[in-house]
Design a protein around this motif. Structure first.
Motif, PDB file in Angstrom:
ATOM      1  N   ALA A 206       0.888  -1.137   0.155  1.00  0.00           N
ATOM      2  CA  ALA A 206       0.015   0.005  -0.237  1.00  0.00           C
ATOM      3  C   ALA A 206       0.958   1.144   0.023  1.00  0.00           C
ATOM      4  CB  ALA A 206      -0.895  -0.226   1.262  1.00  0.00           C
ATOM      5  N   TYR A 207       0.624   2.198  -0.993  1.00  0.00           N
ATOM      6  CA  TYR A 207       1.393   3.442  -0.984  1.00  0.00           C
ATOM      7  C   TYR A 207       0.699   4.562  -0.871  1.00  0.00           C
ATOM      8  CZ  TYR A 207      -0.009   3.934  -5.770  1.00  0.00           C
ATOM      9  OH  TYR A 207      -0.797   3.969  -7.008  1.00  0.00           O
ATOM     10  N   GLY A 208      -0.796   4.382  -0.760  1.00  0.00           N
ATOM     11  CA  GLY A 208      -1.659   5.659  -0.800  1.00  0.00           C
ATOM     12  C   GLY A 208      -3.100   5.166  -0.956  1.00  0.00           C
ATOM     13  N   PHE A 209      -3.983   6.298  -0.957  1.00  0.00           N
ATOM     14  CA  PHE A 209      -5.560   5.916  -1.143  1.00  0.00           C
ATOM     15  C   PHE A 209      -6.197   6.740  -1.991  1.00  0.00           C
ATOM     16  CE2 PHE A 209      -3.722   5.322   3.406  1.00  0.00           C
ATOM     17  CZ  PHE A 209      -4.107   3.962   3.552  1.00  0.00           C
ATOM     18  N   GLU A 210      -7.155   6.059  -2.691  1.00  0.00           N
ATOM     19  CA  GLU A 210      -8.208   6.758  -3.505  1.00  0.00           C
ATOM     20  C   GLU A 210      -8.628   8.051  -3.119  1.00  0.00           C
ATOM     21  OE1 GLU A 210     -11.261   4.338  -4.954  1.00  0.00           O
ATOM     22  OE2 GLU A 210     -10.135   3.610  -6.533  1.00  0.00           O
ATOM     23  N   GLY A 211      -8.412   9.231  -3.794  1.00  0.00           N
ATOM     24  CA  GLY A 211      -9.054  10.578  -3.357  1.00  0.00           C
ATOM     25  C   GLY A 211      -8.129  11.131  -2.324  1.00  0.00           C
ATOM     26  N   MET A 212      -7.031  10.769  -2.092  1.00  0.00           N
ATOM     27  CA  MET A 212      -5.910  11.389  -1.181  1.00  0.00           C
ATOM     28  C   MET A 212      -4.768  11.960  -1.892  1.00  0.00           C
ATOM     29  SD  MET A 212      -5.002   9.850   2.562  1.00  0.00           S
ATOM     30  CE  MET A 212      -6.740   9.748   2.949  1.00  0.00           C
ATOM     31  N   GLU A 213      -4.285  12.751  -1.577  1.00  0.00           N
ATOM     32  CA  GLU A 213      -3.140  13.559  -1.893  1.00  0.00           C
ATOM     33  C   GLU A 213      -1.859  12.398  -1.700  1.00  0.00           C
ATOM     34  OE1 GLU A 213      -2.402  16.163  -3.948  1.00  0.00           O
ATOM     35  OE2 GLU A 213      -4.407  16.587  -3.830  1.00  0.00           O
ATOM     36  N   THR A 214      -0.991  12.385  -2.642  1.00  0.00           N
ATOM     37  CA  THR A 214       0.183  11.220  -2.518  1.00  0.00           C
ATOM     38  C   THR A 214       1.002  11.383  -1.176  1.00  0.00           C
ATOM     39  OG1 THR A 214       0.431  11.440  -4.926  1.00  0.00           O
ATOM     40  CG2 THR A 214       2.210  10.477  -3.617  1.00  0.00           C
ATOM     41  N   GLU A 215       1.246  12.563  -0.616  1.00  0.00           N
ATOM     42  CA  GLU A 215       2.316  12.619   0.462  1.00  0.00           C
ATOM     43  C   GLU A 215       1.199  12.242   1.739  1.00  0.00           C
ATOM     44  OE1 GLU A 215       5.279  12.606   0.943  1.00  0.00           O
ATOM     45  OE2 GLU A 215       5.222  12.211  -1.503  1.00  0.00           O
ATOM     46  N   GLU A 216       0.110  12.833   1.682  1.00  0.00           N
ATOM     47  CA  GLU A 216      -0.816  12.505   2.932  1.00  0.00           C
ATOM     48  C   GLU A 216      -1.159  11.027   2.899  1.00  0.00           C
ATOM     49  OE1 GLU A 216      -5.576  13.682   4.351  1.00  0.00           O
ATOM     50  OE2 GLU A 216      -4.845  14.195   2.374  1.00  0.00           O
ATOM     51  N   GLY A 217      -1.385  10.584   1.746  1.00  0.00           N
ATOM     52  CA  GLY A 217      -1.631   8.894   1.694  1.00  0.00           C
ATOM     53  C   GLY A 217      -0.677   8.197   2.123  1.00  0.00           C
ATOM     54  N   ARG A 218       0.670   8.492   1.756  1.00  0.00           N
ATOM     55  CA  ARG A 218       1.892   7.765   2.336  1.00  0.00           C
ATOM     56  C   ARG A 218       2.073   8.004   3.851  1.00  0.00           C
ATOM     57  NH1 ARG A 218       5.136   5.565  -1.464  1.00  0.00           N
ATOM     58  NH2 ARG A 218       6.824   5.538  -0.039  1.00  0.00           N
ATOM     59  N   ALA A 219       1.839   9.084   4.300  1.00  0.00           N
ATOM     60  CA  ALA A 219       2.129   9.310   5.676  1.00  0.00           C
ATOM     61  C   ALA A 219       1.074   8.460   6.521  1.00  0.00           C
ATOM     62  CB  ALA A 219       1.785  10.924   5.965  1.00  0.00           C
ATOM     63  N   LEU A 220      -0.231   8.464   5.972  1.00  0.00           N
ATOM     64  CA  LEU A 220      -1.109   7.433   6.809  1.00  0.00           C
ATOM     65  C   LEU A 220      -0.754   6.025   6.619  1.00  0.00           C
ATOM     66  CD1 LEU A 220      -3.766   7.342   8.307  1.00  0.00           C
ATOM     67  CD2 LEU A 220      -4.876   7.234   6.144  1.00  0.00           C
ATOM     68  N   VAL A 221      -0.357   5.696   5.544  1.00  0.00           N
ATOM     69  CA  VAL A 221       0.357   4.252   5.339  1.00  0.00           C
ATOM     70  C   VAL A 221       1.261   4.084   6.560  1.00  0.00           C
ATOM     71  CG1 VAL A 221       1.399   2.513   3.741  1.00  0.00           C
ATOM     72  CG2 VAL A 221      -0.390   4.015   2.842  1.00  0.00           C
ATOM     73  N   HIS A 222       2.244   4.940   6.533  1.00  0.00           N
ATOM     74  CA  HIS A 222       3.343   4.662   7.323  1.00  0.00           C
ATOM     75  C   HIS A 222       2.854   4.764   8.796  1.00  0.00           C
ATOM     76  CE1 HIS A 222       7.215   5.898   9.654  1.00  0.00           C
ATOM     77  NE2 HIS A 222       7.842   5.179   8.452  1.00  0.00           N
ATOM     78  N   GLN A 223       2.092   5.650   9.010  1.00  0.00           N
ATOM     79  CA  GLN A 223       1.340   5.548  10.373  1.00  0.00           C
ATOM     80  C   GLN A 223       0.694   4.344  10.886  1.00  0.00           C
ATOM     81  OE1 GLN A 223      -1.563   8.732  11.087  1.00  0.00           O
ATOM     82  NE2 GLN A 223      -1.972   8.079  13.253  1.00  0.00           N
ATOM     83  N   LEU A 224      -0.102   3.851   9.915  1.00  0.00           N
ATOM     84  CA  LEU A 224      -0.918   2.589  10.268  1.00  0.00           C
ATOM     85  C   LEU A 224       0.008   1.360  10.109  1.00  0.00           C
ATOM     86  CD1 LEU A 224      -4.043   3.358   8.246  1.00  0.00           C
ATOM     87  CD2 LEU A 224      -3.791   3.426  10.677  1.00  0.00           C
ATOM     88  N   ARG A 225       1.133   1.264   9.368  1.00  0.00           N
ATOM     89  CA  ARG A 225       2.139   0.056   9.478  1.00  0.00           C
ATOM     90  C   ARG A 225       2.738   0.219  10.737  1.00  0.00           C
ATOM     91  NH1 ARG A 225       6.017  -0.627   5.928  1.00  0.00           N
ATOM     92  NH2 ARG A 225       5.784  -2.974   5.703  1.00  0.00           N
ATOM     93  N   ALA A 226       3.257   1.403  11.255  1.00  0.00           N
ATOM     94  CA  ALA A 226       3.861   1.587  12.628  1.00  0.00           C
ATOM     95  C   ALA A 226       3.009   0.981  13.868  1.00  0.00           C
ATOM     96  CB  ALA A 226       4.349   2.856  12.709  1.00  0.00           C
ATOM     97  N   HIS A 227       1.713   1.372  13.512  1.00  0.00           N
ATOM     98  CA  HIS A 227       0.779   0.772  14.419  1.00  0.00           C
ATOM     99  C   HIS A 227       0.539  -0.354  14.801  1.00  0.00           C
ATOM    100  CE1 HIS A 227      -2.872   1.238  16.892  1.00  0.00           C
ATOM    101  NE2 HIS A 227      -3.443   0.292  16.044  1.00  0.00           N
ATOM    102  N   CYS A 228       0.486  -1.194  13.464  1.00  0.00           N
ATOM    103  CA  CYS A 228       0.203  -2.604  13.291  1.00  0.00           C
ATOM    104  C   CYS A 228       1.308  -3.393  14.137  1.00  0.00           C
ATOM    105  CB  CYS A 228       0.039  -3.051  11.941  1.00  0.00           C
ATOM    106  SG  CYS A 228      -1.706  -2.545  11.268  1.00  0.00           S
ATOM    107  N   THR A 229       2.485  -2.772  13.961  1.00  0.00           N
ATOM    108  CA  THR A 229       3.592  -3.569  14.269  1.00  0.00           C
ATOM    109  C   THR A 229       4.242  -3.093  15.757  1.00  0.00           C
ATOM    110  OG1 THR A 229       4.980  -1.985  13.025  1.00  0.00           O
ATOM    111  CG2 THR A 229       4.246  -4.156  12.009  1.00  0.00           C
TER     112      THR A 229
END
Length: 262
Positions: A206-229
């Motif tokens: 996962a590198y982003g989300f539909e309808g979300m700016e690229t950097e905002e999406g990547r930041a959320l992916v990073h945040q959630l992956r860090a949360h899961c682990t």
């Protein structure tokens, strides 16, 4: 026989161990339903004490559904292409060594991702080689209500090796392979097709989300992956010779640990 099989919880927040079942023989519907239920309940399942040929192992795999073929044909076995051989041979090219040492769910860069993965220990090291498992289901349940509302309807954009790396990760990235598979879309919040339980579906693709700016999406992916682990959501299991370790890709992420090459 199903009557003699024992399933006991692993140490930690999730996972179970099954013993007293011989998978070298065809399994009854009752035995397979018990194994499937145990995996879906516990998210990972280690079946101990097996001694299987490639044909017997493949036959067991077919009980779970239609096997998917790994995207790189050179990693498949010629006589049993459903199988990927993982070893520590000195001839292994550097780019393929420890290629699974990052947090991911399997084949999420494909339109139809794997639901179950199984790993069979034929020869195993005396020390090291643990598989780390993170519960994306427990991680989702631990989100606060505001974050759950934010992520509930997001659609993730996935490509091979696309996720921003966490500290210590080296996410494999092969532009040719990525271009071949292209971009696929999966719900961020995956509702399990059997149990209905919700989990985060991020993988290492996962590198982003539909309808979300690229950097905002990547930041959320990073945040959630860090949360899961985070440690409270992580368990580990060292596969020994004769073990089959199964994990439910709709509920967990996993990561290999470094291997000493021969």
């Amino acid at each position: 026989m199903i009557d003699s099989m024992q399933v006991t919880p692993m140490p930690g927040a999730f996972g179970a161990i099954a013993e007293n079942i011989d998978l070298a023989f065809p399994q009854s519907d009752a035995a397979m339903r018990a194994l499937i239920a145990a995996l879906h309940e516990h998210q990972i399942l280690a079946i101990r004490g097996q001694k299987l040929s490639d044909a017997q192992y493949c036959a067991f795999g077919h009980y779970w559904g239609r096997p998917l073929l790994f995207h790189n044909p050179s990693h498949r076995k010629d006589d049993f292409p459903e199988l990927i051989r993982i070893n520590n041979s000195a001839s292994t090219p550097e780019r393929y060594r420890d290629g699974a040492k990052f947090w991911h769910q399997d084949s999420t860069y494909e339109e139809v991702p794997a639901s179950i993965t199984m790993l069979y220990g034929v020869e195993t090291p005396d020390h090291g080689g643990e598989t780390l498992i993170a519960s994306a289901a427990l991680a989702y349940e631990a989100l606060d209500d505001a974050m759950k509302a934010q992520v509930e309807n997001l659609v993730g954009l996935h490509c091979l090796g696309g996720s921003p790396a966490l500290p210590g990760e080296r996410i494999p990235f092969n532009p040719e392979t990525t271009a071949k598979h292209g971009i696929v879309r999966h719900p961020l919040v995956m509702r399990h097709p059997v149990t209905g339980r919700k989990a985060l579906f991020l993988s290492g693709s996962a590198y982003g989300f539909e309808g979300m700016e690229t950097e905002e999406g990547r930041a959320l992916v990073h945040q959630l992956r860090a949360h899961c682990t985070q440690p409270q959501f992580v368990n580990s299991y060292k596969v020994e010779a004769g073990d089959i370790l199964l994990w439910d890709n709709f509920q967990v992420l996993h990561s290999a640990t470094p291997t000493e090459y021969s």
